[in-house]
Design an enzyme around this catalytic site. Structure first.
Site, short mmCIF file in Angstrom:
data_model
loop_
_atom_site.label_atom_id
_atom_site.label_comp_id
_atom_site.label_asym_id
_atom_site.label_seq_id
_atom_site.Cartn_x
_atom_site.Cartn_y
_atom_site.Cartn_z
N GLU A 40 -0.83 -0.59 -9.85
CA GLU A 40 -0.53 -1.87 -9.22
C GLU A 40 0.92 -2.27 -9.49
O GLU A 40 1.53 -2.97 -8.68
CB GLU A 40 -1.52 -2.92 -9.74
N GLU A 44 0.83 -1.21 0.00
CA GLU A 44 0.00 0.00 0.00
C GLU A 44 0.87 1.26 0.00
O GLU A 44 0.53 2.25 -0.63
CB GLU A 44 -0.98 0.00 1.18
N HIS A 65 1.70 2.20 -3.45
CA HIS A 65 0.65 3.02 -4.09
C HIS A 65 0.77 4.47 -3.63
O HIS A 65 0.67 5.40 -4.43
CB HIS A 65 -0.74 2.51 -3.68
ZN ZN Z 1 -2.64 -2.68 -4.87
#
Ligand code: ZN
Length: 501
Positions: A293, A264, A267
């Protein structure tokens, strides 16, 4: 209207949009983290109203000629032209939806999400099934307003990953099926790696103490990042300096929260690395779901599962959990965190079997939209595919069809980008390792320097370029899934099959 007047009108318009987007994103983060469940209904009603207001602004018809004029005007700066091009594209997709239909759709998404959550908690697919059916019908209706000749599922795929459709995904997944399914079989039959020590009891407070260290190592600092906990970890953001992630602690798994955090934060780093001049406009987003991603998986797998990463971090984890890990060497630990074993839960899956979880969802989504699979037997179809491809038996719906949130709010076409992201990452990392000494940076706690490479190479552009152009810009080549397939083959042959032949 003069060009200056049009630019002013455009600026006012995007400012109002970004204000609503911020409110909606914070309400969503609040709902998924700390908001008491009892207030769901009250909040959802008002949130749906705000979403409707936002939608009305975003699809305001008098902006169509303004966007069209600005995107085509050579005298306008390149950033504004590109932003207007993307806003115009979205406008063409959304402006066709009547506002009341949009509000009704949004309310249905909220209702469906609440029932999915209940169904998962009660391990009962029949609670969610009628809502899933309505969500599928609802999304068909919403896409129907576009009056496009392109089949709905292809439109959905293109929405999350511009330029992709069933034909291209079929080719990608066929290549994976051909090379990865046999490899999984070989790995499953090979001598297994000892990883039981990862699944002893690790008290959550101890895990949280290590997390404090990890967040510092990842340079995910409180001046731009914040972490909370949710059932299903995710990342959200308001602007480049306000990113939010969540994680999930499991007492019987010491690495679950760690890898979800690295993922995360990957991201979040992407959003943080985008040029701040794009804040508040459409360019201030990752370029596509697959690209987003790719960055999280790059961090989680291609950095986070390497020996160099753990040379900097393992002594601290070991110190935290002396009893459980004191006698486990770093090499044993590395092998354990890279174990490949067919399993039920996508988010807990290893790198090798992960794309197969996506392949299954992709095939099911295709079936849903070409009418060959109905919601009534969707759980059975799900279980059959898990048995066929991964050889595992699904006993509980909560570990089967109810495990993911995506279908609850109608995000069909999203899943395939997860597998694509891993494949993009393989190609990026191949280039990165040619240009910088990644292992040395990981070993000496210079994670920010790896992020700097990503920022300077392409992340700062936000969506100024399309994904295929970014791939070329960074690696000099078109996207090629062979990098991914070869990476998986080399890695897992090395781990499991090296003593053979
Ligand atoms: Zn992800």
């Amino acid at each position: 209207m003069t060009t200056e007047q049009m630019i002013q009108k455009y600026k006012d318009w995007i400012f109002r949009q970004s204000a609503y987007q911020m409110a909606l994103s914070l309400i969503n983060f609040d709902k998924l983290t700390i908001a008491p469940k009892g207030g769901n209904e009250y909040r959802d009603e008002r949130e749906a109203y705000l979403a409707g207001e936002y939608f009305a602004i975003a699809t305001k018809k008098d902006m169509i000629p303004v966007l069209k004029a600005l995107k085509d005007d050579e005298n306008v700066d390149a950033d504004t032209r590109r932003a207007c091009e993307l806003y115009y594209k979205n406008m063409m997709k959304d402006a066709c939806i009547p506002k009341d239909e949009f509000i009704a759709w949004h309310a249905l998404q909220n209702e469906s999400y609440n029932h999915w959550l209940e169904a998962k908690q009660k391990n009962d697919y029949s609670i969610f099934e009628p809502y899933l059916k309505r969500i599928i019908e609802g999304s068909k209706k919403i896409y129907g307003f576009r009056e496009s000749d392109i089949p709905i599922y292809d439109q959905m795929l293109d929405d999350y990953e511009p330029g992709m459709d069933r034909e291209k995904y079929d080719r990608f997944f066929d290549a994976l099926k051909e090379r990865i399914l046999p490899l999984i079989k070989q790995v499953t039959e090979a001598k297994q790696i000892e990883d039981g020590f990862l699944y002893e009891k690790f008290d959550i407070d101890g895990q949280k103490a290590f997390m404090e260290h990890l967040l510092k190592y990842l340079e995910y600092t409180p001046d731009w990042g914040y972490q909370n906990e949710t059932e299903h970890p995710f990342t959200d953001w308001v602007c480049e300096n306000d990113c939010r992630t969540t994680t999930k602690y499991l007492e019987n798994n010491v690495v679950s929260a760690i890898f979800s955090t690295i993922h995360e934060c990957g991201h979040a780093w992407y959003e943080h690395n985008i040029d701040p001049k794009y804040d508040g406009m459409i360019l201030s987003n990752g370029v596509s779901s697959g690209m987003h991603e790719s960055e999280s998986r790059l961090c989680e797998n291609y950095l986070g599962r390497t020996k160099a990463f753990w040379e900097a971090n393992y002594p601290i984890l070991q110190e935290q959990f002396k009893e459980q890990l004191g006698n486990v060497s770093i090499d044993e630990f590395i092998r354990a965190v890279n174990v490949a074993k067919p399993s039920l839960i996508r988010t807990e899956a290893d790198e090798l079997t992960y794309p197969v979880h996506i392949l299954i969802r992709y095939e099911m989504e295709k079936g849903i939209f070409d009418g060959t699979i109905s919601t009534e037997h969707l759980d059975e179809a799900w279980n059959a595919k898990y048995k066929e491809y991964l050889g595992v038996d699904v006993k509980d719906a909560k570990d089967g069809i109810l495990q993911d949130v995506h279908w609850a709010d109608g995000s069909f076409g999203y899943f395939p980008t997860y597998a694509l992201g891993s494949a993009f990452a393989a190609q990026f990392v191949d280039q990165m390792r040619q240009e910088i000494n990644v292992d040395e940076m990981l070993r000496t706690s210079r994670y920010g320097e790896i992020q700097k490479w990503l920022r300077e190479k392409f992340q700062h552009y936000g969506c100024f370029y399309d994904a295929p152009d970014i791939m070329k810009l960074v690696t000099g080549k078109e996207f090629d899934p062979q990098y991914y397939i070869e990476y998986l083959e080399n890695k897992y042959r090395g781990l499991y099959l090296s003593d053979k032949k």
